[in-house]
Scaffold this active site. Structure first.
Site, PDB file in Angstrom:
ATOM      1  N   ALA A  66       9.466   5.789   2.118  1.00  0.00           N
ATOM      2  CA  ALA A  66       8.439   6.542   2.829  1.00  0.00           C
ATOM      3  C   ALA A  66       7.557   5.501   3.510  1.00  0.00           C
ATOM      4  CB  ALA A  66       7.627   7.358   1.842  1.00  0.00           C
ATOM      5  N   HIS A  95       8.174  -1.504  -7.466  1.00  0.00           N
ATOM      6  CA  HIS A  95       7.337  -2.007  -6.375  1.00  0.00           C
ATOM      7  C   HIS A  95       6.562  -3.237  -6.814  1.00  0.00           C
ATOM      8  CE1 HIS A  95       7.934   2.314  -5.701  1.00  0.00           C
ATOM      9  NE2 HIS A  95       7.911   2.010  -4.422  1.00  0.00           N
ATOM     10  N   ASN A 145       3.490   9.956   7.214  1.00  0.00           N
ATOM     11  CA  ASN A 145       2.094  10.103   7.684  1.00  0.00           C
ATOM     12  C   ASN A 145       1.901   9.097   8.803  1.00  0.00           C
ATOM     13  OD1 ASN A 145       2.312   8.198   5.184  1.00  0.00           O
ATOM     14  ND2 ASN A 145       0.551   7.427   6.341  1.00  0.00           N
ATOM     15  N   MET A 189       5.396   0.043   1.265  1.00  0.00           N
ATOM     16  CA  MET A 189       5.155  -0.873   0.139  1.00  0.00           C
ATOM     17  C   MET A 189       6.433  -1.224  -0.619  1.00  0.00           C
ATOM     18  SD  MET A 189       1.742   1.011  -1.262  1.00  0.00           S
ATOM     19  CE  MET A 189       0.469   1.583  -0.125  1.00  0.00           C
ATOM     20  N   SER A 190       7.571  -1.120   0.055  1.00  0.00           N
ATOM     21  CA  SER A 190       8.831  -1.395  -0.651  1.00  0.00           C
ATOM     22  C   SER A 190       9.814  -2.067   0.298  1.00  0.00           C
ATOM     23  CB  SER A 190       9.420  -0.078  -1.174  1.00  0.00           C
ATOM     24  OG  SER A 190       9.823   0.740  -0.093  1.00  0.00           O
ATOM     25  N   TYR A 206       3.546  -3.716  -6.114  1.00  0.00           N
ATOM     26  CA  TYR A 206       2.196  -3.313  -6.545  1.00  0.00           C
ATOM     27  C   TYR A 206       2.147  -2.863  -7.997  1.00  0.00           C
ATOM     28  CZ  TYR A 206       3.683   1.533  -5.582  1.00  0.00           C
ATOM     29  OH  TYR A 206       4.352   2.730  -5.571  1.00  0.00           O
ATOM     30  N   GLU A 207       3.307  -2.573  -8.573  1.00  0.00           N
ATOM     31  CA  GLU A 207       3.314  -2.172  -9.980  1.00  0.00           C
ATOM     32  C   GLU A 207       3.130  -3.382 -10.893  1.00  0.00           C
ATOM     33  OE1 GLU A 207       6.288   1.117 -10.968  1.00  0.00           O
ATOM     34  OE2 GLU A 207       7.007   0.406  -9.045  1.00  0.00           O
ATOM     35  N   HIS A 246       9.066   8.965  -8.782  1.00  0.00           N
ATOM     36  CA  HIS A 246      10.172   8.023  -8.983  1.00  0.00           C
ATOM     37  C   HIS A 246      10.696   8.226 -10.399  1.00  0.00           C
ATOM     38  CE1 HIS A 246       9.750   5.284  -5.468  1.00  0.00           C
ATOM     39  NE2 HIS A 246       8.592   5.908  -5.416  1.00  0.00           N
ATOM     40  N   SER A 274      10.242   7.375  -2.349  1.00  0.00           N
ATOM     41  CA  SER A 274       9.323   8.443  -2.783  1.00  0.00           C
ATOM     42  C   SER A 274       9.776   9.821  -2.322  1.00  0.00           C
ATOM     43  CB  SER A 274       7.939   8.253  -2.155  1.00  0.00           C
ATOM     44  OG  SER A 274       7.264   7.220  -2.738  1.00  0.00           O
ATOM     45  N   HIS A 307      -1.347   9.904  -1.358  1.00  0.00           N
ATOM     46  CA  HIS A 307       0.029   9.938  -1.837  1.00  0.00           C
ATOM     47  C   HIS A 307       0.556  11.373  -1.790  1.00  0.00           C
ATOM     48  CE1 HIS A 307       3.601   8.535  -3.795  1.00  0.00           C
ATOM     49  NE2 HIS A 307       3.428   9.289  -4.865  1.00  0.00           N
TER      50      HIS A 307
HETATM   51  N1  HPA Z   1       1.148   2.776   4.242  1.00  0.00           N
HETATM   52  C1  HPA Z   1       1.841   2.125   3.306  1.00  0.00           C
HETATM   53  N2  HPA Z   1       2.822   2.685   2.622  1.00  0.00           N
HETATM   54  C2  HPA Z   1       3.107   3.960   2.882  1.00  0.00           C
HETATM   55  C3  HPA Z   1       2.407   4.708   3.849  1.00  0.00           C
HETATM   56  C4  HPA Z   1       1.374   4.073   4.566  1.00  0.00           C
HETATM   57  O1  HPA Z   1       0.719   4.660   5.446  1.00  0.00           O
HETATM   58  N3  HPA Z   1       2.954   5.948   3.867  1.00  0.00           N
HETATM   59  C5  HPA Z   1       3.939   5.953   2.939  1.00  0.00           C
HETATM   60  N4  HPA Z   1       4.040   4.753   2.338  1.00  0.00           N
END
Ligand code: HPA
Length: 273
Positions: free
Chosen positions: A114, A84, A236, A212-213, A86-87, A62, A31, A248
Site C-alpha cells: 500500500a 517492516h 491515499n 514503508m516496505s 518501523y517495527e 498483517h 496491507s 491507517h
Molecule cells: N505514506 C507512507 N506509507 C504509506 C502511505 C503513505 O501515504 N499510504 C500507505 N502506506
C-alpha cells in the site's frame, strides 16, 4: 557459514518438510491485500510463529503466515504479512522471508504494498507498477557481512524491477476496472506518515509514490538474483496533496474497496509467468 544463514536453512527445512509443491514464484502481500491467498488451491498454511527463527508481524491487517499451494496453475509461496523496518526488526530479519523463498527454489517474486500517491496525476484507489525505487533514506538491507551464498558484495540495481515482468504487467492493465500506471516507489522509514514538505521534496526527487516496505525486500531479492515485479496500491494521496489527515484506517478502507481488481490483476499476471 554464518549463524544467520544456518537459521535460514533451518526455517527452509521446516517449510520443505510440510509442503509437497516445488514453488518457483513468491508473493508478498501488503496491507489489506492478504485475501489473494484465500484463492490458493491445495493450500498449506504455516504460521510464522511456528517456523524456526522466522520473525512475527505486529501490524493490524498483517496475518503472519505463509500460504503455499497452487494459484493459476503455478506453485507459489505467499507471505501473508511482512516485516517492516518501523517495527524495529534488524534489516536481515526483515528480509528473512525473501531469503527463505530463495532457498525454497523461488526465482521470481511479486511484491505488493500500500502506498501514498505523490504524483499529482495519481488518484486514490489506483495501482502502480513499480519501475524503480528510491531507497536513500534507510540503510541497505545488505549492510554488514555479505552473504556470499546469495550474491556479491556490491550487487547491481539497474534492473531491480524486471523489465519483462513490467511489460507483462503492463499488458494486463486493461483487464481491470481501476486505473493502473507506472512509477517510482520511495521508501520512507515510518511508522509516522510523511510531512507535506517531505512529500514535496520526494516529488522533486522523482518519486511517484511512497510507502514503508518493499525496498528492503527488493534489494535482498536482487542480491539473490531473483526477478522482481512490484505493484503498489495507491491507498491515499500522500500528505499535503489534499488538505486531509492520513490514517491507517483510510489505507485499509481503500485496499478493501479495490482488492478484487487488485487480486484479478495479480492472478492474470501470474497465469503468464
Ligand atoms: N505514506 C507512507 N506509507 C504509506 C502511505 C503513505 O501515504 N499510504 C500507505 N502506506
Amino acid at each position: 557459514m554464518s549463524s544467520y544463514f544456518k537459521q535460514l536453512e533451518e526455517a527452509t527445512k521446516y517449510i520443505k518438510d510440510r509442503i509437497t509443491i516445488k514453488p518457483t514464484i513468491g508473493l508478498v502481500l501488503g496491507s489489506g491485500l492478504g485475501d489473494l491467498s484465500d484463492e490458493i488451491e491445495e493450500k498449506v498454511e504455516i504460521s510464522y510463529k511456528d517456523i524456526p527463527h522466522f520473525p512475527v508481524s505486529t501490524v493490524k491487517g498483517h496475518d503472519g503466515k505463509l500460504v503455499c499451494g497452487t494459484l493459476q496453475g503455478k506453485q507459489v509461496v505467499t507471505m501473508k504479512g511482512r516485516f517492516h523496518y518501523y517495527e524495529g526488526y534488524d534489516l536481515d530479519k526483515s528480509v528473512f522471508g525473501i531469503r527463505v523463498m530463495k532457498l525454497l527454489g523461488i526465482n521470481k517474486v511479486i511484491i505488493t504494498n500500500a502506498a501514498g500517491g505523490i504524483n499529482l496525476d495519481f488518484e486514490e484507489g489506483m495501482l502502480m507498477i513499480i519501475t524503480d525505487h528510491i531507497g536513500l533514506f534507510a540503510p541497505s538491507t545488505l549492510r554488514g557481512e555479505n552473504l556470499e551464498e546469495f550474491g556479491p558484495r556490491f550487487p547491481d540495481m539497474t534492473f531491480a524491477y524486471d523489465k519483462e515482468l513490467i511489460n507483462l504487467a503492463s499488458s494486463h492493465i486493461n483487464d481491470i476496472n481501476i486505473p493502473v500506471k507506472k512509477g517510482v516507489y520511495t521508501f520512507y522509514r515510518g511508522p509516522n506518515f510523511e510531512t507535506p514538505s517531505e512529500i514535496k521534496a520526494l516529488r522533486i526527487l522523482g518519486a511517484d509514490a511512497v510507502g514503508m516496505s518493499t525496498v528492503p525486500e527488493v534489494i535482498a531479492a536482487n542480491h539473490a538474483n531473483m526477478r522482481v515485479l512490484g505493484i503498489s496500491c495507491i491507498t491515499n494521496m500522500a500528505a499535503g496533496v489534499i488538505q486531509k489527515k492520513l490514517s491507517h484506517q483510510e489505507v485499509m478502507d481503500t485496499t478493501t474497496r479495490v482488492k478484487s481488481d487488485f487480486i484479478k490483476f495479480v492472478k492474470n499476471i501470474l497465469g503468464e509467468l
